[in-house]
Design a protein around this motif. Structure first.
Motif, PDB file in Angstrom:
ATOM      1  N   ARG A 147       0.903  -1.174  -0.115  1.00  0.00           N
ATOM      2  CA  ARG A 147      -0.017  -0.085  -0.075  1.00  0.00           C
ATOM      3  C   ARG A 147       0.867   1.380  -0.009  1.00  0.00           C
ATOM      4  O   ARG A 147       1.915   1.227   0.868  1.00  0.00           O
ATOM      5  N   GLY A 148       0.450   2.368  -0.691  1.00  0.00           N
ATOM      6  CA  GLY A 148       0.921   3.507  -0.922  1.00  0.00           C
ATOM      7  C   GLY A 148       2.639   3.578  -1.490  1.00  0.00           C
ATOM      8  O   GLY A 148       3.327   4.561  -1.362  1.00  0.00           O
ATOM      9  N   LYS A 149       2.824   2.451  -2.086  1.00  0.00           N
ATOM     10  CA  LYS A 149       4.303   2.208  -2.940  1.00  0.00           C
ATOM     11  C   LYS A 149       4.181   2.525  -4.128  1.00  0.00           C
ATOM     12  O   LYS A 149       4.870   2.274  -4.906  1.00  0.00           O
ATOM     13  N   GLY A 150       2.851   2.679  -4.622  1.00  0.00           N
ATOM     14  CA  GLY A 150       2.725   2.765  -6.269  1.00  0.00           C
ATOM     15  C   GLY A 150       3.073   4.305  -6.790  1.00  0.00           C
ATOM     16  O   GLY A 150       3.854   4.889  -6.148  1.00  0.00           O
ATOM     17  N   PHE A 151       2.286   4.645  -7.910  1.00  0.00           N
ATOM     18  CA  PHE A 151       2.588   5.913  -8.851  1.00  0.00           C
ATOM     19  C   PHE A 151       2.024   7.171  -8.087  1.00  0.00           C
ATOM     20  O   PHE A 151       1.049   6.923  -7.260  1.00  0.00           O
ATOM     21  N   SER A 152       2.684   8.306  -8.230  1.00  0.00           N
ATOM     22  CA  SER A 152       2.278   9.565  -7.792  1.00  0.00           C
ATOM     23  C   SER A 152       0.866   9.671  -8.583  1.00  0.00           C
ATOM     24  O   SER A 152       0.752   9.474  -9.896  1.00  0.00           O
ATOM     25  N   VAL A 153      -0.047  10.463  -8.127  1.00  0.00           N
ATOM     26  CA  VAL A 153      -1.420  11.038  -8.471  1.00  0.00           C
ATOM     27  C   VAL A 153      -1.121  12.403  -8.889  1.00  0.00           C
ATOM     28  O   VAL A 153      -0.722  13.227  -8.150  1.00  0.00           O
ATOM     29  N   LEU A 154      -1.409  12.684 -10.217  1.00  0.00           N
ATOM     30  CA  LEU A 154      -1.319  13.900 -10.697  1.00  0.00           C
ATOM     31  C   LEU A 154      -2.002  15.111  -9.875  1.00  0.00           C
ATOM     32  O   LEU A 154      -3.272  14.796  -9.686  1.00  0.00           O
ATOM     33  N   ARG A 155      -1.285  16.203  -9.748  1.00  0.00           N
ATOM     34  CA  ARG A 155      -1.842  17.337  -8.744  1.00  0.00           C
ATOM     35  C   ARG A 155      -2.437  16.814  -7.358  1.00  0.00           C
ATOM     36  O   ARG A 155      -3.559  17.216  -7.002  1.00  0.00           O
ATOM     37  N   SER A 156      -1.906  15.863  -6.812  1.00  0.00           N
ATOM     38  CA  SER A 156      -2.085  15.343  -5.510  1.00  0.00           C
ATOM     39  C   SER A 156      -1.054  14.563  -4.850  1.00  0.00           C
ATOM     40  O   SER A 156       0.049  14.413  -5.338  1.00  0.00           O
ATOM     41  N   SER A 157      -0.866  14.718  -3.552  1.00  0.00           N
ATOM     42  CA  SER A 157       0.144  14.081  -2.853  1.00  0.00           C
ATOM     43  C   SER A 157      -0.111  12.662  -2.376  1.00  0.00           C
ATOM     44  O   SER A 157       0.389  12.065  -1.980  1.00  0.00           O
ATOM     45  N   ALA A 158      -1.105  11.962  -2.933  1.00  0.00           N
ATOM     46  CA  ALA A 158      -1.648  10.421  -2.730  1.00  0.00           C
ATOM     47  C   ALA A 158      -0.756   9.836  -3.969  1.00  0.00           C
ATOM     48  O   ALA A 158      -0.289  10.106  -5.020  1.00  0.00           O
ATOM     49  N   ARG A 159      -0.607   8.468  -3.584  1.00  0.00           N
ATOM     50  CA  ARG A 159       0.084   7.457  -4.290  1.00  0.00           C
ATOM     51  C   ARG A 159      -0.779   6.219  -4.427  1.00  0.00           C
ATOM     52  O   ARG A 159      -1.601   6.057  -3.320  1.00  0.00           O
ATOM     53  N   GLY A 160      -0.745   5.517  -5.405  1.00  0.00           N
ATOM     54  CA  GLY A 160      -1.267   4.194  -5.680  1.00  0.00           C
ATOM     55  C   GLY A 160      -0.586   3.258  -4.983  1.00  0.00           C
ATOM     56  O   GLY A 160       0.262   3.429  -3.962  1.00  0.00           O
ATOM     57  N   ASP A 161      -0.912   1.883  -5.361  1.00  0.00           N
ATOM     58  CA  ASP A 161      -0.196   0.780  -4.618  1.00  0.00           C
ATOM     59  C   ASP A 161       0.538   0.104  -5.457  1.00  0.00           C
ATOM     60  O   ASP A 161       0.760   0.142  -6.591  1.00  0.00           O
ATOM     61  N   MET A 162       1.438  -0.897  -4.980  1.00  0.00           N
ATOM     62  CA  MET A 162       2.457  -1.534  -5.637  1.00  0.00           C
ATOM     63  C   MET A 162       2.195  -2.963  -5.562  1.00  0.00           C
ATOM     64  O   MET A 162       1.707  -3.409  -4.487  1.00  0.00           O
ATOM     65  N   TYR A 163       2.202  -3.625  -6.589  1.00  0.00           N
ATOM     66  CA  TYR A 163       1.728  -5.056  -6.801  1.00  0.00           C
ATOM     67  C   TYR A 163       2.977  -5.864  -7.095  1.00  0.00           C
ATOM     68  O   TYR A 163       3.299  -5.603  -8.326  1.00  0.00           O
ATOM     69  N   ILE A 164       3.313  -6.997  -6.380  1.00  0.00           N
ATOM     70  CA  ILE A 164       4.406  -7.746  -6.670  1.00  0.00           C
ATOM     71  C   ILE A 164       3.679  -9.201  -7.231  1.00  0.00           C
ATOM     72  O   ILE A 164       3.046  -9.583  -6.625  1.00  0.00           O
ATOM     73  N   GLN A 165       4.022  -9.494  -8.381  1.00  0.00           N
ATOM     74  CA  GLN A 165       3.443 -10.596  -9.016  1.00  0.00           C
ATOM     75  C   GLN A 165       4.655 -11.602  -9.098  1.00  0.00           C
ATOM     76  O   GLN A 165       5.669 -11.407  -9.960  1.00  0.00           O
ATOM     77  N   VAL A 166       4.172 -12.758  -8.683  1.00  0.00           N
ATOM     78  CA  VAL A 166       5.253 -13.819  -8.347  1.00  0.00           C
ATOM     79  C   VAL A 166       5.184 -14.622  -9.597  1.00  0.00           C
ATOM     80  O   VAL A 166       3.917 -15.342 -10.036  1.00  0.00           O
TER      81      VAL A 166
END
Length: 384
Positions: free
Chosen positions: A317-336
């Protein structure tokens, strides 16, 4: 008001490009953005139309000459002509392109010089491209881009006159309005003045540096601030950084198209990031802890539980990409993905054969495997 595009920038050629260079550039661009190669891509379809518009004008010597001198004003007027452009009343009189050619080539035949300088029309919009990495798109970056554009002539300060403002007078045909009206049946048609071509003024002695146009071709380098969270294909508008329209006219805008390079580690889906991590069979079976890179340059530790199957995802959670015009970030998914070992030595092969023998007697260890072949057996025996 519809955006004015620089036809040379669209085809990515210089204003001095030969016919062969234009044709080669057109074919390259048309192939790249053809709808058949970009199904469902509205941006590519719009770009394809711009490419055809540009080539329709530049491949014709007379249209190109008019465009080089008057820009988009050369095709403004009455009804639409080939390629979606406006050609006034046609080539044979009635204004439009016909009068422009008369003005351009009449000088050579002793007709004298008219208009051409001090146009008050806004300068044309131009387009450029900035290529950035995925990491730069995440964090935001400043990029320097070089563009070839028209800037105000310093010799005449954009007036188009050798004598500056003193050499510019009010157009006698439209009395400075830049437009004239004509009666056509029951209708009154208004169009650009054929004498001054909408400038409202005429120049007696054109400036030798810009030949009366008021602008000259020049290369400029600009720094473009690309915000964090930008997506591939987005346009950034720089107001007033397009072509100059000459003295008294607003300059056009510069549109920078952002192209994001593919990453070897990450795949982006909106604000989420996906990272494919290969595991050895033993790691997936026994469980392990791995360290993965994060788009912000950091690292994250991920625990892989025993019995992990190929294709399973682990969410950060919260390790994904930055959101345009926002301080929020998406999530990162590790695919095994679980790799099957290759090039086994003798001892490894013996161990795996022993493991397989043990696994064959333990159906709980591979429930999907056992269940599948049980259904296959029932199928051949006509039980399902």
């Amino acid at each position: 008001m519809a955006t004015k595009i620089d036809y040379y920038a669209v085809l990515e050629v210089s204003r001095e490009a030969s016919s062969d260079e234009l044709k080669k550039a057109y074919r390259k661009q048309a192939m790249k953005y053809h709808p058949d190669r970009n199904p469902g891509d509205a941006a590519a379809e719009a770009r394809f139309k711009e490419i055809n518009q540009a080539y329709d004008v530049l491949k014709d010597e007379q249209k190109r000459a008019a465009y080089d001198r008057f820009g988009h004003a050369a095709f403004e007027g009455g009804g639409a002509g080939p390629g979606g452009f406006d050609f006034g009343g046609g080539f044979a009189g009635g204004g439009g392109l016909g009068d422009i050619f008369e003005q351009m080539f009449g000088d050579m035949m002793g007709g004298g010089r008219r208009g051409g300088g001090g146009a008050r029309r806004a300068g044309a919009d131009i387009q450029a491209q900035a290529e950035i990495t995925l990491a730069e798109a995440f964090a935001g970056v400043k990029k320097s881009i070089t563009i070839n554009t028209r800037v105000m002539c310093e010799s005449c300060e954009g007036t188009g006159s050798k004598d500056g403002e003193s050499g510019v007078s009010v157009c006698p045909s439209c009395h400075g309005a830049g437009k004239v009206r004509a009666q056509q049946g029951f209708f009154v048609v208004e169009r650009a003045c054929p004498t001054c071509h909408g400038a409202g003024k005429v120049v007696k002695d054109p400036c030798p540096a810009c030949r009366g146009v008021g602008t000259i071709q020049k290369s400029r380098t600009l720094e473009v601030a690309i915000p964090a969270g930008v997506e591939d294909g987005m346009r950034i508008r720089l107001t007033g950084e397009g072509e100059s329209g000459g003295k008294g006219a607003d300059p056009g805008d510069l549109y920078v198209h952002v192209a994001i390079q593919a990453s070897d580690l990450f795949q982006r889906d909106g604000s989420n990031i996906y990272c494919r991590v290969p595991l050895r069979m033993s790691q997936a079976a026994l469980g392990t802890e791995i360290e993965v890179p994060v788009i912000d340059g950091g690292r994250a530790s991920v625990k892989i539980p025993a019995g992990t199957q190929s294709g399973e995802h682990f969410r950060l959670r919260g390790k994904g990409f930055s959101v345009l015009r926002s301080s929020a970030r998406g999530d990162m998914y590790i695919q095994v993905t679980v790799e099957t070992p290759q090039h086994l030595n003798k001892r490894q092969r013996e161990l795996l054969e022993e493991f397989e023998k043990e696994a064959g007697e333990n159906i709980k260890g591979s429930p999907e495997h056992a269940g599948f072949f049980s259904r296959v057996k029932d199928f051949f025996e006509g039980k399902s």
